[in-house]
Scaffold this motif. Structure first.
Motif, PDB file in Angstrom:
ATOM      1  N   PRO A 294       0.829  -1.214   0.000  1.00 34.62           N
ATOM      2  CA  PRO A 294       0.000   0.000   0.000  1.00 34.62           C
ATOM      3  C   PRO A 294       0.862   1.263   0.000  1.00 34.62           C
ATOM      4  CG  PRO A 294      -0.761  -1.555   1.661  1.00 34.62           C
ATOM      5  CD  PRO A 294       0.552  -2.076   1.157  1.00 34.62           C
ATOM      6  N   THR A 295       0.521   2.200  -0.885  1.00 38.09           N
ATOM      7  CA  THR A 295       1.280   3.445  -0.985  1.00 38.09           C
ATOM      8  C   THR A 295       0.377   4.651  -0.768  1.00 38.09           C
ATOM      9  OG1 THR A 295       0.966   3.546  -3.399  1.00 38.09           O
ATOM     10  CG2 THR A 295       2.969   2.467  -2.576  1.00 38.09           C
ATOM     11  N   VAL A 296       0.975   5.715  -0.248  1.00 37.01           N
ATOM     12  CA  VAL A 296       0.298   6.992  -0.010  1.00 37.01           C
ATOM     13  C   VAL A 296       1.220   8.098  -0.503  1.00 37.01           C
ATOM     14  CG1 VAL A 296      -0.529   8.600   1.746  1.00 37.01           C
ATOM     15  CG2 VAL A 296      -1.033   6.175   1.963  1.00 37.01           C
ATOM     16  N   LYS A 297       0.669   9.074  -1.176  1.00 39.80           N
ATOM     17  CA  LYS A 297       1.463  10.180  -1.686  1.00 39.80           C
ATOM     18  C   LYS A 297       2.095  10.961  -0.543  1.00 39.80           C
ATOM     19  CE  LYS A 297       1.068  14.310  -4.630  1.00 39.80           C
ATOM     20  NZ  LYS A 297       0.116  15.157  -5.402  1.00 39.80           N
ATOM     21  N   PHE A 298       3.342  11.366  -0.714  1.00 39.82           N
ATOM     22  CA  PHE A 298       4.040  12.118   0.317  1.00 39.82           C
ATOM     23  C   PHE A 298       3.260  13.378   0.685  1.00 39.82           C
ATOM     24  CE2 PHE A 298       6.870  15.583   1.557  1.00 39.82           C
ATOM     25  CZ  PHE A 298       7.532  15.018   2.636  1.00 39.82           C
ATOM     26  N   GLY A 299       3.086  13.604   1.985  1.00 37.49           N
ATOM     27  CA  GLY A 299       2.423  14.802   2.476  1.00 37.49           C
ATOM     28  C   GLY A 299       0.920  14.711   2.564  1.00 37.49           C
ATOM     29  N   ASP A 300       0.321  13.610   2.134  1.00 38.91           N
ATOM     30  CA  ASP A 300      -1.141  13.458   2.151  1.00 38.91           C
ATOM     31  C   ASP A 300      -1.559  12.782   3.450  1.00 38.91           C
ATOM     32  OD1 ASP A 300      -3.822  13.000   1.691  1.00 38.91           O
ATOM     33  OD2 ASP A 300      -3.553  12.396  -0.397  1.00 38.91           O
ATOM     34  N   ALA A 301      -1.773  13.588   4.489  1.00 33.64           N
ATOM     35  CA  ALA A 301      -2.124  13.040   5.800  1.00 33.64           C
ATOM     36  C   ALA A 301      -3.491  12.369   5.783  1.00 33.64           C
ATOM     37  CB  ALA A 301      -2.091  14.154   6.855  1.00 33.64           C
ATOM     38  N   ASP A 302      -4.450  12.912   5.017  1.00 35.33           N
ATOM     39  CA  ASP A 302      -5.786  12.329   4.961  1.00 35.33           C
ATOM     40  C   ASP A 302      -5.731  10.919   4.397  1.00 35.33           C
ATOM     41  OD1 ASP A 302      -7.009  14.612   5.968  1.00 35.33           O
ATOM     42  OD2 ASP A 302      -7.305  15.491   3.979  1.00 35.33           O
ATOM     43  N   ALA A 303      -4.969  10.742   3.316  1.00 35.35           N
ATOM     44  CA  ALA A 303      -4.848   9.408   2.719  1.00 35.35           C
ATOM     45  C   ALA A 303      -4.101   8.463   3.655  1.00 35.35           C
ATOM     46  CB  ALA A 303      -4.132   9.506   1.371  1.00 35.35           C
ATOM     47  N   LEU A 304      -3.143   8.986   4.395  1.00 34.70           N
ATOM     48  CA  LEU A 304      -2.398   8.153   5.333  1.00 34.70           C
ATOM     49  C   LEU A 304      -3.311   7.670   6.465  1.00 34.70           C
ATOM     50  CD1 LEU A 304       0.245   6.913   6.281  1.00 34.70           C
ATOM     51  CD2 LEU A 304       0.837   9.087   7.338  1.00 34.70           C
ATOM     52  N   ILE A 305      -4.158   8.569   6.972  1.00 35.13           N
ATOM     53  CA  ILE A 305      -5.108   8.177   8.015  1.00 35.13           C
ATOM     54  C   ILE A 305      -6.046   7.088   7.522  1.00 35.13           C
ATOM     55  CG2 ILE A 305      -7.110   8.979   9.356  1.00 35.13           C
ATOM     56  CD1 ILE A 305      -5.674  11.699   9.556  1.00 35.13           C
ATOM     57  N   GLU A 306      -6.542   7.241   6.317  1.00 38.78           N
ATOM     58  CA  GLU A 306      -7.453   6.250   5.748  1.00 38.78           C
ATOM     59  C   GLU A 306      -6.743   4.904   5.568  1.00 38.78           C
ATOM     60  OE1 GLU A 306     -10.908   4.630   4.711  1.00 38.78           O
ATOM     61  OE2 GLU A 306     -10.607   6.662   5.478  1.00 38.78           O
ATOM     62  N   ALA A 307      -5.498   4.939   5.119  1.00 38.79           N
ATOM     63  CA  ALA A 307      -4.738   3.697   4.934  1.00 38.79           C
ATOM     64  C   ALA A 307      -4.513   2.994   6.271  1.00 38.79           C
ATOM     65  CB  ALA A 307      -3.408   4.000   4.249  1.00 38.79           C
ATOM     66  N   ILE A 308      -4.235   3.776   7.311  1.00 45.63           N
ATOM     67  CA  ILE A 308      -4.029   3.184   8.640  1.00 45.63           C
ATOM     68  C   ILE A 308      -5.317   2.570   9.147  1.00 45.63           C
ATOM     69  CG2 ILE A 308      -3.541   3.746  11.051  1.00 45.63           C
ATOM     70  CD1 ILE A 308      -1.536   5.853  10.003  1.00 45.63           C
ATOM     71  N   ARG A 309      -6.428   3.250   8.964  1.00 43.04           N
ATOM     72  CA  ARG A 309      -7.718   2.699   9.376  1.00 43.04           C
ATOM     73  C   ARG A 309      -8.032   1.402   8.656  1.00 43.04           C
ATOM     74  NH1 ARG A 309     -11.099   8.394   9.317  1.00 43.04           N
ATOM     75  NH2 ARG A 309     -10.569   9.075  11.429  1.00 43.04           N
TER      76      ARG A 309
END
Length: 309
Positions: A294-309
């Motif tokens: 799973p990857t998340v664009k650098f600096g995208d905190a919203d996408a990172l939160i969703e990926a963690i969830r």
């Protein structure tokens, strides 16, 4: 591993430090006995000593480039006149090319790190996201070094790397058939996943380059604790609002998820360790893992939160 599997008995190998030096275990490659070994031990030992100096990160990065250039110049003096092919680690490339050591030979480059040109581009893009972060603009290599390295790289006959991002990016600048991607070598770890804690293991160090700003935001909103690996390079109150757990009592192998949110990563060692232990990971594309991660664009905190969830 790649060298030991592909070297031939008639080849010569240049290593930074002689494998006869105590503590030089990392250079004791499994090579055929007929392979002739030469080393730049004196200058490489000085590089090792310099790496232990307590310098600010910009000064250290500058010193690392200068020390590697000295090793490359020594290598240039040792390459046999009858060598028809050379296999070069990227940091050594520009100096060997400047000395004429690559002319008339087949050149294969091992892409062990980001080319300086691509690194500068990524740092400039990240600085637009976090203009307040000093480490995104604190050092740039000399423009001549950047240009010389890039020109020698795109002229190479073959480029080999385990880094998926770099392999894809280089295909935009050279004939795709010149780029060969090999697999990452996963470590064999003795630590095992015994229990699963409820915390994010941030591979660190704590800096904007490593994505600490987005990880901090991703931890604050759902209230997840964080274990930060590596050095702390931001202000003392950086993790304010986040429950920071001690790494010694909350190890990587027991984390809920391991996050590497770096603007770039030459070798994602903590992520490879996590994968070996069967731990879920989240990375930026610039960490260089394959498409199954799973990857998340650098600096995208919203996408990172969703990926963690």
């Amino acid at each position: 591993m790649f060298v030991s599997e592909n070297i031939r008995v008639q080849d010569e190998a240049l290593t930074p430090i002689s494998r006869n030096i105590p503590g030089a275990d990392r250079y004791r490659w499994k090579l055929p006995e007929q392979v002739q070994l030469r080393s730049a031990t004196t200058v490489a030992l000085q590089r090792t000593l310099n790496a232990r100096r307590k310098l600010p990160p910009p000064a250290m990065r500058k010193l690392q480039i200068e020390d590697t250039d000295r090793v490359a110049r020594r290598y240039g003096d040792m390459i046999g006149y009858n060598a028809a092919e050379v296999f070069v680690d990227l940091p050594l490339l520009k100096q060997l090319n400047r000395r004429g050591a690559l002319g008339g030979r087949k050149v294969t480059v091992w892409l062990s790190r980001f080319p300086l040109k691509l690194l500068h581009q990524l740092l400039d893009q990240a600085r637009l996201i976090y203009p307040e972060a000093s480490d995104l603009g604190d050092f740039r290599a000399d423009e001549r070094d950047v240009d010389d390295e890039w020109q020698a790289l795109v002229k190479a006959d073959c480029i080999i790397t385990p880094h998926a991002f770099l392999a894809d990016r280089m295909k935009q600048f050279v004939d795709g058939e010149k780029v060969q991607q090999v697999g990452w070598e996963l470590p064999n770890l003795s630590e095992k996943r015994l229990t699963q804690g409820r915390y994010i293991f941030f591979s660190g160090p704590t800096s904007a380059r490593e994505g600490a700003y987005a990880v901090r935001e991703a931890a604050r909103r759902p209230g997840l604790p964080v274990v930060a690996g590596g050095r702390h390079l931001e202000s003392s109150d950086f993790w304010q609002g986040v429950k920071l757990l001690p790494a010694a009592s909350h190890p990587l192998q027991n984390a809920t998820v391991v996050v590497c949110h770096a603007v770039m990563k030459n070798r994602p060692t903590p992520i490879l360790n996590a994968i070996s232990n069967g731990i879920p990971v989240i990375v930026t594309p610039e960490c260089g893992l394959d498409s199954t991660i799973p990857t998340v664009k650098f600096g995208d905190a919203d996408a990172l939160i969703e990926a963690i969830r």
